[in-house]
Design a protein around this motif. Structure first.
Motif, PDB file in Angstrom:
ATOM      1  N   MET A   1       1.070  -0.716   0.168  1.00  0.00           N
ATOM      2  CA  MET A   1       0.235   0.106  -0.348  1.00  0.00           C
ATOM      3  C   MET A   1       1.040   1.291  -0.154  1.00  0.00           C
ATOM      4  O   MET A   1       2.019   1.251   0.767  1.00  0.00           O
ATOM      5  CB  MET A   1      -1.166  -0.051   1.581  1.00  0.00           C
ATOM      6  N   ILE A   2       0.835   2.205  -0.671  1.00  0.00           N
ATOM      7  CA  ILE A   2       1.574   3.692  -0.950  1.00  0.00           C
ATOM      8  C   ILE A   2       0.798   4.582  -0.107  1.00  0.00           C
ATOM      9  O   ILE A   2      -0.691   5.014  -0.651  1.00  0.00           O
ATOM     10  CB  ILE A   2       1.614   4.182  -2.485  1.00  0.00           C
ATOM     11  N   HIS A   3       1.181   5.129   0.434  1.00  0.00           N
ATOM     12  CA  HIS A   3       0.513   6.029   1.877  1.00  0.00           C
ATOM     13  C   HIS A   3       1.187   7.552   1.213  1.00  0.00           C
ATOM     14  O   HIS A   3       0.080   8.549   1.759  1.00  0.00           O
ATOM     15  CB  HIS A   3       1.152   5.955   3.012  1.00  0.00           C
ATOM     16  N   SER A   4       1.658   7.983  -0.162  1.00  0.00           N
ATOM     17  CA  SER A   4       2.186   9.049  -0.144  1.00  0.00           C
ATOM     18  C   SER A   4       2.582   9.544  -1.441  1.00  0.00           C
ATOM     19  O   SER A   4       3.231   8.503  -1.952  1.00  0.00           O
ATOM     20  CB  SER A   4       3.002   9.630   0.776  1.00  0.00           C
ATOM     21  N   PRO A   5       2.652  10.985  -1.957  1.00  0.00           N
ATOM     22  CA  PRO A   5       3.082  10.624  -3.293  1.00  0.00           C
ATOM     23  C   PRO A   5       5.133  10.025  -2.792  1.00  0.00           C
ATOM     24  O   PRO A   5       5.908   9.414  -3.878  1.00  0.00           O
ATOM     25  CB  PRO A   5       3.208  12.431  -3.739  1.00  0.00           C
ATOM     26  N   LEU A   6       5.446  10.844  -1.611  1.00  0.00           N
ATOM     27  CA  LEU A   6       7.108  10.524  -1.449  1.00  0.00           C
ATOM     28  C   LEU A   6       7.162   8.722  -1.763  1.00  0.00           C
ATOM     29  O   LEU A   6       8.194   8.321  -1.936  1.00  0.00           O
ATOM     30  CB  LEU A   6       7.028  10.928  -0.708  1.00  0.00           C
ATOM     31  N   GLY A   7       6.185   7.974  -1.160  1.00  0.00           N
ATOM     32  CA  GLY A   7       6.294   6.665  -0.469  1.00  0.00           C
ATOM     33  C   GLY A   7       6.210   6.036  -2.196  1.00  0.00           C
ATOM     34  O   GLY A   7       6.738   5.404  -2.613  1.00  0.00           O
ATOM     35  N   ALA A   8       5.163   6.800  -3.066  1.00  0.00           N
ATOM     36  CA  ALA A   8       5.425   6.289  -4.027  1.00  0.00           C
ATOM     37  C   ALA A   8       6.432   6.618  -5.330  1.00  0.00           C
ATOM     38  O   ALA A   8       7.195   5.968  -6.290  1.00  0.00           O
ATOM     39  CB  ALA A   8       3.712   6.798  -5.873  1.00  0.00           C
ATOM     40  N   LEU A   9       7.038   7.312  -5.321  1.00  0.00           N
ATOM     41  CA  LEU A   9       7.967   8.132  -5.937  1.00  0.00           C
ATOM     42  C   LEU A   9       9.583   6.856  -5.796  1.00  0.00           C
ATOM     43  O   LEU A   9       9.798   6.154  -5.996  1.00  0.00           O
ATOM     44  CB  LEU A   9       8.834   9.790  -5.627  1.00  0.00           C
ATOM     45  N   HIS A  10       9.315   6.876  -4.111  1.00  0.00           N
ATOM     46  CA  HIS A  10      10.188   5.861  -3.954  1.00  0.00           C
ATOM     47  C   HIS A  10      10.033   4.291  -4.239  1.00  0.00           C
ATOM     48  O   HIS A  10      11.055   3.678  -5.151  1.00  0.00           O
ATOM     49  CB  HIS A  10       9.721   5.114  -2.234  1.00  0.00           C
ATOM     50  N   LEU A  11       8.814   3.680  -4.497  1.00  0.00           N
ATOM     51  CA  LEU A  11       8.542   2.282  -5.091  1.00  0.00           C
ATOM     52  C   LEU A  11       8.943   2.519  -6.260  1.00  0.00           C
ATOM     53  O   LEU A  11       9.716   1.572  -6.903  1.00  0.00           O
ATOM     54  CB  LEU A  11       6.722   2.108  -4.689  1.00  0.00           C
ATOM     55  N   ILE A  12       8.377   3.751  -7.184  1.00  0.00           N
ATOM     56  CA  ILE A  12       8.200   3.537  -8.307  1.00  0.00           C
ATOM     57  C   ILE A  12       9.814   3.661  -9.014  1.00  0.00           C
ATOM     58  O   ILE A  12      10.976   2.614  -9.564  1.00  0.00           O
ATOM     59  CB  ILE A  12       8.223   4.727  -8.967  1.00  0.00           C
ATOM     60  N   ALA A  13      10.816   4.529  -8.081  1.00  0.00           N
ATOM     61  CA  ALA A  13      12.004   4.676  -8.408  1.00  0.00           C
ATOM     62  C   ALA A  13      13.212   2.678  -8.106  1.00  0.00           C
ATOM     63  O   ALA A  13      13.832   2.561  -8.807  1.00  0.00           O
ATOM     64  CB  ALA A  13      13.327   5.502  -7.469  1.00  0.00           C
TER      65      ALA A  13
END
Length: 181
Positions: free
Chosen positions: A1-13
């Motif tokens: 589960m992604i909780h924030s835009p920062l978490g999304a950036l972290h996952l995608i990177a």
């Protein structure tokens, strides 16, 4: 589960780094392709680690996972230094090979640890286990196992990787003895 835009950036990177790192390790070394994909890997690892250092959702403060991000950044920096100084030769080649290999092994260890906790924690909690000690046990066990397997693979692959080691360059007017290279 992604909780924030920062978490999304972290996952995608991180996912991009897994893919680019696999390409780098499977492709022929010391080629233009290797360098281009390698720089992509380094950029995505930088984004992965910097974003990891900014995420505090687990404990609300600096924790062991941030320490792993710093270790990963160090491995990446020491692996890229020889490249940024020019074509890695001799000990700089060995340094690049060793640190970039461990950078990728650390990334895979983080992927396995994250997957183990995402899958294992709900099962453990549903069966009445206290989450915190089990979380750290899963992270530690997964990381330790991947690092051990990675070390074995590196040891086995090392003789084959040495064929990419650049030959010493001769100074002007000198020849390089074939036996010494």
């Amino acid at each position: 589960m992604i909780h924030s835009p920062l978490g999304a950036l972290h996952l995608i990177a991180a996912l991009a780094a897994v893919i680019l790192g696999a390409i780098v390790f499977r492709s022929r070394k010391a080629t233009r392709w290797h360098r281009r994909v390698g720089y992509g890997y380094a950029a995505t690892m930088l984004a992965t680690n910097v974003s990891a250092l900014c995420i505090f959702g687990l404990s609300g403060t600096f924790n062991m996972l941030h320490g792993f991000a710093i270790l990963s950044l160090s491995s990446l920096a020491f692996g890229m230094m020889p490249v940024l100084r020019g074509r890695p030769e001799g000990i700089r080649f060995d340094q690049h090979l060793k640190f970039m290999s461990w950078s990728y092994i650390g990334l895979i260890a983080a992927l396995v640890a994250e997957s183990a906790t995402r899958i294992g924690m709900p099962i453990l909690v549903a069966n009445g286990y206290t989450p915190r000690p089990w979380f750290w046990a899963l992270v530690g066990l997964a990381s330790f196992l991947v690092a051990g397997v990675g070390a074995l693979i590196l040891r086995r692959q090392e003789p084959g990787l040495q064929r990419y080691r650049p030959r010493p360059r001769a100074n002007r007017g000198e020849t390089v003895d074939a036996a010494s290279s």
